[in-house]
Design an enzyme around this catalytic site. Structure first.
Site, PDB file in Angstrom:
ATOM      1  N   ASP A  17       0.797  -1.220   0.000  1.00 45.04           N
ATOM      2  CA  ASP A  17       0.000   0.000   0.000  1.00 45.04           C
ATOM      3  C   ASP A  17       0.833   1.275   0.000  1.00 45.04           C
ATOM      4  O   ASP A  17       0.346   2.346   0.380  1.00 45.04           O
ATOM      5  CB  ASP A  17      -0.960  -0.002   1.190  1.00 45.04           C
ATOM      6  N   ASP A  24      -6.780  -4.591  -4.510  1.00 45.60           N
ATOM      7  CA  ASP A  24      -6.467  -3.244  -4.023  1.00 45.60           C
ATOM      8  C   ASP A  24      -5.206  -2.683  -4.685  1.00 45.60           C
ATOM      9  O   ASP A  24      -5.081  -1.473  -4.872  1.00 45.60           O
ATOM     10  CB  ASP A  24      -6.235  -3.238  -2.507  1.00 45.60           C
TER      11      ASP A  24
END
Length: 379
Positions: free
Chosen positions: A91, A152
């Site tokens: 991320d 994601d």
């Protein structure tokens, strides 16, 4: 004043007040049913969204209080990078695209640019050559997560595409494209739904199978993951002009829209039983709306689906503003209610999500002023 303007002014007021309440800490989710945010000292995967909100508010208003607060978050991200604090995950794009890269895009601050490029190198450390993918979680060789990709990550790839444009180093683009191709092949199902995660053999890259970490079942469609896919594949198309990515984004968008309830805001999983108390995920709808606006910007003017997508996004955004926003609750900290973090895990199933607030504000500003966020630089 239009409904978008009213919502934006409410967001600016709440964000301005939250600067003083949060200080040098970062909001994550609420845990009290949607009253106040749980804070952390810049050590979570979500912290870039607060930075991004501050930059959006500054771009819209020109208020230096937002700029100063946003710049302080970038310094916090610089310190986090130098301390290598909780960065061993994929991320990195969420963290540094909305903080350091945002400052570069807005102010052309060279130190911010260099920090974003170093963050891209940190993300490249997640590349697993045998399987040709970015490992989502855990250290290399991890018995559970060593072969895992998740949808994601499509939103983290823009940091690498951008790094290629800045440096000319093909490694960034090649890795991003290979991962996007693998995600399109294995995470997107034939019926246009998506897996949350997929596993590969770590030694040779052979596919093992799809499952979920946060959805209802391994074969269900977690709505936030579907939304990440809509936006992420659209961004891969913007950077590469590979029409397979554009078509994939459209496929995922059609599925999302065709499975929405009457009020146009998603439940937490498209396959979860709908009964009294089934959690929504307003954050999934906020991500989807921002992603659909990006997709619309990339579609041909003559595309027969344009009018349908335009109509549906206005309905969805109006529902978020009129039915889920906190416009009439001046003392709460979040912008939209009824977000869900990890329903099966019992983590904040009906609360504020800072990423929901970010994408909600990004979509509003795009609708009202054409401000597009910080996933790419206008070319």
């Amino acid at each position: 004043m239009s409904v978008w303007q009213t919502a934006i002014e409410d967001a600016l007021q709440k964000t301005r007040r939250n600067i003083g309440k949060f200080g040098d800490q970062f909001p994550h989710v609420s845990t009290d049913g949607g009253r106040s945010y749980e804070l952390n000292a810049n050590e979570d995967w979500t912290d870039g969204f607060w930075s991004g909100m501050l930059w959006l508010c500054y771009e819209h208003s020109g208020d230096d209080a937002f700029r100063q607060a946003a710049a302080r978050t970038v310094e916090s991200f610089r310190e986090r990078y130098e301390a290598d604090r909780v960065l061993d995950h994929h991320d990195i794009g969420f963290l540094y695209s909305l903080s350091a890269k945002a400052q570069w895009i807005i102010e052309k601050d060279e130190a911010a640019r260099q920090l974003a490029l170093r963050a891209a190198d940190k993300l490249m450390a997640r590349w697993r050559e045998p399987g040709q993918y970015f490992q989502a979680w855990g250290p290399a060789g991890d018995s559970v997560n060593g072969g895992r990709i998740i949808i994601d990550c499509m939103m983290n790839l823009p940091l690498l595409y951008w790094a290629f444009e800045q440096t000319g180093d093909e490694r960034y683009r090649q890795a991003a494209v290979l991962h996007a191709d693998k995600s399109r092949r294995y995470l997107v199902r034939g019926d246009d739904s998506s897996y949350h995660t997929f596993h590969f053999d770590q030694k040779n890259g052979e596919p093992i199978g799809g499952d979920t970490a946060q959805g209802y079942t391994n074969g269900s469609t977690w709505t936030r993951g579907q939304a990440w896919g809509v936006y992420g594949f659209a961004l891969s198309y913007r950077y590469t002009e590979d029409r397979l990515y554009l078509e994939t984004s459209k496929r995922l968008a059609r599925f999302f829209l065709s499975h929405l309830p009457e009020d146009e805001v998603a439940y937490w999983d498209f396959n979860a039983p709908i009964e009294a108390g089934t959690p929504r995920d307003s954050s999934a709808s906020a991500i989807f709306c921002a992603g659909l606006l990006e997709l619309l910007d990339l579609m041909d003017e003559s595309d027969p689906e344009r009018a349908y997508f335009e109509r549906r996004i206005r309905l969805a955004m109006e529902s978020l503003v009129l039915n889920y926003s906190t416009i009439n609750e001046p003392n709460v900290e979040g912008l939209i209610k009824r977000g869900s973090y990890h329903v099966r895990g019992g983590s904040s199933p009906d609360d504020f999500m800072i990423w929901g607030d970010y994408y909600y504000l990004e979509a509003l500003l795009r609708l009202e002023k054409g401000i597009k966020g910080y996933w790419y630089e206008d070319r």
